[in-house]
Design an enzyme around this catalytic site. Structure first.
Site, short mmCIF file in Angstrom:
data_model
loop_
_atom_site.label_atom_id
_atom_site.label_comp_id
_atom_site.label_asym_id
_atom_site.label_seq_id
_atom_site.Cartn_x
_atom_site.Cartn_y
_atom_site.Cartn_z
N HIS A 19 5.29 -23.33 8.50
CA HIS A 19 5.36 -23.39 7.03
C HIS A 19 3.98 -23.07 6.46
CE1 HIS A 19 7.50 -25.24 3.39
NE2 HIS A 19 6.32 -24.83 2.94
N ASP A 23 0.56 -16.19 -0.02
CA ASP A 23 -0.24 -16.23 -1.24
C ASP A 23 -1.00 -17.54 -1.40
OD1 ASP A 23 2.26 -17.38 -1.52
OD2 ASP A 23 2.44 -16.94 -3.64
N GLU A 206 10.66 -32.48 -1.22
CA GLU A 206 9.22 -32.52 -1.50
C GLU A 206 9.00 -33.08 -2.91
OE1 GLU A 206 5.34 -29.55 -1.73
OE2 GLU A 206 7.34 -28.76 -2.06
#
EC number: 3.5.4.4
Length: 363
Positions: A19, A23, A206
């Site tokens: 993960h 960018d 998350e």
């Protein structure tokens, strides 16, 4: 003798990263260079060191939404074939220098179209950078193409993942703010990917709770969970005993991988601190936990540094770090034979050599 690894020793270990956002890991100097070359006017500073400090400070806010704002600048300078190829090439070099032998790096092609590139040109530029970087620096890199959950291009991006899966795109993802944008909004894309026997992961658990995780697994059929931190809400701890709810029990039983990113999770408010991060409990309960970086620039981190923090806080030794690494390689979207080759031929021998070369006992 079991030893507590140092950061420099961890850097030499053969690691696996699942993960990591392209960018979110651009070198500050490259951001400044690309801004100057493209005429991008909005950088807060053009000095590389000051820019690094700005990104880290802006990301360290405790808010996922504020954290995501920092990407406007990195994405802003990644709008040409040359820029995308350079960033991917440098990413491969940086990961290899951190001892990573296999990585999956994700990005959203739809965010790189402002200056007229097509989706295909974006994907091919990134693949070219990783192919050259992987060859030169001895690292295997697969890419995940990501759809933004607040947009309506997920089917297009899913089709892109399938079209390029034999060229280096190993899977699909959706990302962005979870609240208000459930994964079921993109159900047609996930059903298409399943029909095409394609792999995908979903950012879930998350910035939002158990419903996001439940939908990602039971409605959308996710192979992995991006972060999955809030699965802790379905676990009740009483002293040394833990009682798992139905969803947590299912996630553990099915060995659904959790792509956890400790530093990033603290920065976005998904966890209060490294010491209080659910990864400690989930490791003890033998969930399929993996350790990741998320965004190396914004979090000022590397995979080795993430491991070093866990060693410091939880007292982990080489066996624990190997366990996390093997978990990651088992959970990768690479072919089974490639995973087996890396586990048995690279990861286990590499950790064995490091484990038995140390002489400092654990405290």
């Amino acid at each position: 003798m079991n030893v507590r690894p140092t950061l420099e020793e961890i850097r030499r270990a053969p690691k696996v990263l699942l993960h990591d956002h392209l960018d979110g890991g651009v070198r500050p100097g490259t951001v400044a260079d690309l801004a100057r070359e493209s005429g991008y006017p909005d950088l807060p500073t053009t000095d590389a060191d000051n820019l690094r400090e700005w990104f880290e400070a802006a990301a360290d806010s405790g808010s996922l939404e504020r954290y995501l704002e920092t990407f406007s600048h990195t994405v802003g300078v990644m709008q040409s074939v040359e820029a995308l190829t350079r960033v991917a090439y440098e990413c491969a070099e940086d990961l290899a220098n951190d001892g990573i032998v296999y990585a999956e790096v994700r990005y959203a092609p739809e965010q790189h179209l402002r200056d007229g590139l097509s989706l295909e040109q974006v994907v091919e530029a990134v693949l070219d950078g990783f192919e050259r970087g992987g060859r030169e620096f001895g690292i295997r890199v697969g890419t995940l193409v990501t759809a933004m959950r607040h947009q309506a291009r997920s089917m297009e991006i899913a089709e892109l993942a399938v079209r390029y899966r034999d060229a280096g795109v190993v899977g699909f993802d959706i990302a962005g703010a979870e609240a208000g944008y459930p994964p079921t909004r993109h159900l047609d894309a996930f059903e298409y990917l399943q029909r095409e026997n394609a792999h995908f992961t979903i950012h879930a658990g998350e910035g939002f709770g158990l419903p996001s995780i439940w939908q990602a697994i039971q409605w959308c059929g996710a192979d992995r969970l991006g972060h999955g931190v809030r699965i802790i809400d379905d676990i009740k701890v009483d002293g040394d005993r833990a009682r798992l709810g139905r969803l947590a029990d299912y996630v553990r039983d099915k060995r659904i991988p959790l792509e956890m990113c400790p530093t990033s999770n603290v920065q976005t408010g998904a966890a209060k601190s490294i010491a209080e991060h659910p990864i400690g409990l989930l490791r003890r309960l033998s969930f399929r936990v993996t350790v990741n970086t998320d965004n190396r620039l914004m979090s000022g981190t590397s995979l080795s540094e993430e491991f070093a923090k866990l060693v410091e806080v939880f007292g982990y030794g080489w066996d624990d770090l190997q366990w996390f690494t093997v978990n990651a390689m088992k959970s990768a979207f690479a072919p089974f034979t490639d995973r087996l080759e890396l586990i048995n031929g690279v990861i286990k021998p590499g950790f064995a050599q490091l484990k038995w070369s140390g002489t400092r006992p654990l405290a």
